[in-house]
Design an enzyme around this catalytic site. Structure first.
Site, PDB file in Angstrom:
ATOM      1  N   TYR A 118       0.845  -1.207   0.000  1.00  0.00           N
ATOM      2  CA  TYR A 118       0.000   0.000   0.000  1.00  0.00           C
ATOM      3  C   TYR A 118       0.877   1.253   0.000  1.00  0.00           C
ATOM      4  O   TYR A 118       0.439   2.338   0.387  1.00  0.00           O
ATOM      5  CB  TYR A 118      -0.887   0.031   1.245  1.00  0.00           C
ATOM      6  CG  TYR A 118      -2.070  -0.916   1.224  1.00  0.00           C
ATOM      7  CD1 TYR A 118      -1.912  -2.288   1.103  1.00  0.00           C
ATOM      8  CD2 TYR A 118      -3.376  -0.436   1.338  1.00  0.00           C
ATOM      9  CE1 TYR A 118      -2.991  -3.145   1.087  1.00  0.00           C
ATOM     10  CE2 TYR A 118      -4.472  -1.294   1.345  1.00  0.00           C
ATOM     11  CZ  TYR A 118      -4.264  -2.645   1.217  1.00  0.00           C
ATOM     12  OH  TYR A 118      -5.349  -3.493   1.203  1.00  0.00           O
ATOM     13  N   LYS A 163       6.570 -13.995   3.588  1.00  0.00           N
ATOM     14  CA  LYS A 163       6.974 -14.793   2.413  1.00  0.00           C
ATOM     15  C   LYS A 163       8.463 -14.539   2.175  1.00  0.00           C
ATOM     16  O   LYS A 163       8.905 -14.249   1.053  1.00  0.00           O
ATOM     17  CB  LYS A 163       6.129 -14.405   1.202  1.00  0.00           C
ATOM     18  CG  LYS A 163       6.221 -15.372   0.014  1.00  0.00           C
ATOM     19  CD  LYS A 163       5.534 -16.701   0.269  1.00  0.00           C
ATOM     20  CE  LYS A 163       5.676 -17.618  -0.948  1.00  0.00           C
ATOM     21  NZ  LYS A 163       5.002 -18.915  -0.765  1.00  0.00           N
ATOM     22  N   ASP A 194       1.292 -18.590   2.563  1.00  0.00           N
ATOM     23  CA  ASP A 194       0.394 -19.466   1.788  1.00  0.00           C
ATOM     24  C   ASP A 194      -0.053 -20.656   2.628  1.00  0.00           C
ATOM     25  O   ASP A 194      -1.262 -20.886   2.829  1.00  0.00           O
ATOM     26  CB  ASP A 194       1.027 -19.922   0.473  1.00  0.00           C
ATOM     27  CG  ASP A 194       2.446 -20.428   0.653  1.00  0.00           C
ATOM     28  OD1 ASP A 194       2.969 -20.358   1.786  1.00  0.00           O
ATOM     29  OD2 ASP A 194       3.032 -20.894  -0.343  1.00  0.00           O
ATOM     30  N   ASP A 218      -4.498  -7.610   5.338  1.00  0.00           N
ATOM     31  CA  ASP A 218      -5.836  -7.325   4.779  1.00  0.00           C
ATOM     32  C   ASP A 218      -6.537  -8.625   4.424  1.00  0.00           C
ATOM     33  O   ASP A 218      -7.700  -8.854   4.772  1.00  0.00           O
ATOM     34  CB  ASP A 218      -5.677  -6.444   3.529  1.00  0.00           C
ATOM     35  CG  ASP A 218      -6.988  -6.116   2.853  1.00  0.00           C
ATOM     36  OD1 ASP A 218      -7.079  -6.270   1.627  1.00  0.00           O
ATOM     37  OD2 ASP A 218      -7.936  -5.739   3.572  1.00  0.00           O
ATOM     38  N   ASP A 222      -9.709 -10.722   6.757  1.00  0.00           N
ATOM     39  CA  ASP A 222     -11.034 -11.078   6.207  1.00  0.00           C
ATOM     40  C   ASP A 222     -11.241 -12.586   6.288  1.00  0.00           C
ATOM     41  O   ASP A 222     -12.320 -13.054   6.674  1.00  0.00           O
ATOM     42  CB  ASP A 222     -11.165 -10.618   4.749  1.00  0.00           C
ATOM     43  CG  ASP A 222     -11.777  -9.218   4.637  1.00  0.00           C
ATOM     44  OD1 ASP A 222     -11.662  -8.445   5.616  1.00  0.00           O
ATOM     45  OD2 ASP A 222     -12.356  -8.905   3.573  1.00  0.00           O
TER      46      ASP A 222
HETATM   47  O1  LIG Z   1     -11.748  -0.167  -0.540  1.00  0.00           O
HETATM   48  C1  LIG Z   1     -11.132   0.665   0.145  1.00  0.00           C
HETATM   49  O2  LIG Z   1     -11.356   1.877   0.154  1.00  0.00           O
HETATM   50  C2  LIG Z   1     -10.027   0.193   1.087  1.00  0.00           C
HETATM   51  C3  LIG Z   1     -10.190  -1.235   1.442  1.00  0.00           C
HETATM   52  C4  LIG Z   1      -9.570  -1.510   2.820  1.00  0.00           C
HETATM   53  C5  LIG Z   1      -8.126  -1.979   2.689  1.00  0.00           C
HETATM   54  O3  LIG Z   1      -7.413  -1.906   3.700  1.00  0.00           O
HETATM   55  O4  LIG Z   1      -7.713  -2.389   1.572  1.00  0.00           O
HETATM   56  C6  LIG Z   1     -10.400  -2.597   3.495  1.00  0.00           C
HETATM   57  O5  LIG Z   1     -10.343  -3.801   2.746  1.00  0.00           O
HETATM   58  C7  LIG Z   1      -9.886  -2.846   4.872  1.00  0.00           C
HETATM   59  O6  LIG Z   1      -9.539  -3.991   5.178  1.00  0.00           O
HETATM   60  O7  LIG Z   1      -9.831  -1.862   5.650  1.00  0.00           O
HETATM   61 MN   LIG Z   2      -9.895  -5.535   3.776  1.00  0.00          MN
END
Ligand SMILES: O=C(O)CC[C@H](C(=O)O)[C@@H](O)C(=O)O
Ligand SMILES: [Mn+2]
Length: 345
Positions: A118, A163, A194, A218, A222
């Site tokens: 990022y 990784k 992985d 990220d 999720d």
């Molecule tokens: O779609 C966006 O504006 C950011 C997504 C954001 C990220 O950290 O990539 C979201 O997926 C998150 O986990 O906070």
């Molecule tokens: Mn996210």
């Protein structure tokens, strides 16, 4: 009095933030909320997802409560509002708590929040595009210290997920994590990202504080939400040295926006993390949510038929049932009687 900036966003953002504010007001009268706009509509008017004036005002606040915003793939020049806020407020540490409501276990994920893939140095050309996975010594050290602090607070250890067998940036990151953990006296275990996804699915509870680079964090966070019953219940704290921003891990879910069925628990628990950050007591909210989830009617994403507001009111009822003595009112009484000073910011 604590001043909190509120950015509700779009989609289900406003619905779940309103719910969180209602729950905060049920446990304390010491937080005042100030609303700010941000996202695509602001971009269309000002060419930025949030104005500089508003950013300057937000920086003077004690914390930020954020809902969710939609980031279009094809709006030229638009940059994600939450990514912009993480950068502008220097929120370099992302902490996600994935709760198992049946027995109180938690998956804890610390995601480096300022660089990695990022880093914002992406470029596109006619025949190729590139993103830079930047790991700086400063960035690696401060997130490793943050993870070490979280691990110590929990009497736990770190699992650094990387990784390094392939990526130079993770070889560098790994050396610094091991160095800092040694200095901090915290055990570090390692996993390759992985194969770690299989462990996170099959045996998620025994990894201590999971630490990794921005994009890996990220994705892993999720994935981990499958163990909480819904992505709708997981909170996030984005921490910097001067301020912190709290938001549910879920997105704006435009498909259910306006239907009144969004799960408010992620935003409510994010507000609980915010109260703890402010030095207030978020545990009353955590306890009420755990109690409600065990017996209450939940929103459709968790198999229930309840609305956002029904879940919110049910949690507030649990707060009152679990703790009839509203400690904050006792505090206000003491202040009224002049027995303790009212701490005005
Ligand atoms: O779609 C966006 O504006 C950011 C997504 C954001 C990220 O950290 O990539 C979201 O997926 C998150 O986990 O906070
Ligand atoms: Mn996210």
């Amino acid at each position: 009095m604590y001043r909190v900036a509120v950015i509700k966003g779009d989609g289900i953002g406003p619905e779940v933030v309103d719910a969180a504010i209602e729950v905060v007001n049920a446990v304390t009268s010491r937080v005042r909320f100030y609303e700010f706009e941000g996202g695509v509509e602001v971009f269309k008017r000002h060419g930025v997802p949030i104005t500089q004036d508003d950013l300057e005002e937000i920086k003077k606040m004690d914390a930020v409560l954020f809902g969710a915003t939609t980031t279009p793939f094809d709006l030229p020049g638009y940059k994600s509002l939450i990514i912009t806020l993480r950068k502008e407020l220097n929120l370099y540490a992302n902490l996600r708590i994935i709760p198992d409501f049946t027995d109180g276990r938690e998956i804890v994920i610390v995601r480096e929040n300022s660089e990695g893939l990022y880093s914002g140095q992406g470029r596109a050309f006619d025949d190729r595009a590139v993103d830079v996975r930047l790991i700086t010594r400063e960035g690696a050290e401060r997130i490793a210290r943050f993870a070490a602090r979280v691990a110590k607070e929990r009497g736990s250890f770190i699992t650094f997920v990387h990784k390094a067998n392939v990526l130079t940036s993770d070889k560098f990151f790994r050396r610094i994590v091991l160095e800092v953990a040694r200095e901090e006296g915290v055990e570090v275990r390692e996993a390759i990202v992985d194969s770690f996804t299989i462990k996170l699915v099959r045996n998620p509870w025994d990894h201590g504080v999971i630490l990794s680079e921005n994009l890996f964090g990220d994705i892993l966070s999720d994935l981990a939400t499958i163990h909480a019953g819904s992505i709708g219940v997981v909170p996030t704290g984005n921490y910097g040295d001067d301020i912190a921003l709290f938001e549910p891990i879920h997105g704006s879910a435009p498909d259910i926006a306006g239907k009144g069925i969004a799960n408010p628990i992620g935003a409510i628990l994010s507000a609980a993390m915010m109260l703890d950050y402010l030095g207030l007591d978020g545990s009353r909210i955590w306890n009420a949510v755990r109690s409600y989830v065990r017996k209450g009617n939940l929103t459709p994403d968790m198999g229930g038929t309840a609305t956002t507001m029904e879940v919110t009111r049910g949690i507030i009822q649990e707060i009152h049932d679990l703790d009839p003595f509203d400690l904050d009112e006792l505090w206000m009484e003491e202040v009224r009687l002049g027995r303790i000073p009212l701490r005005m910011e």
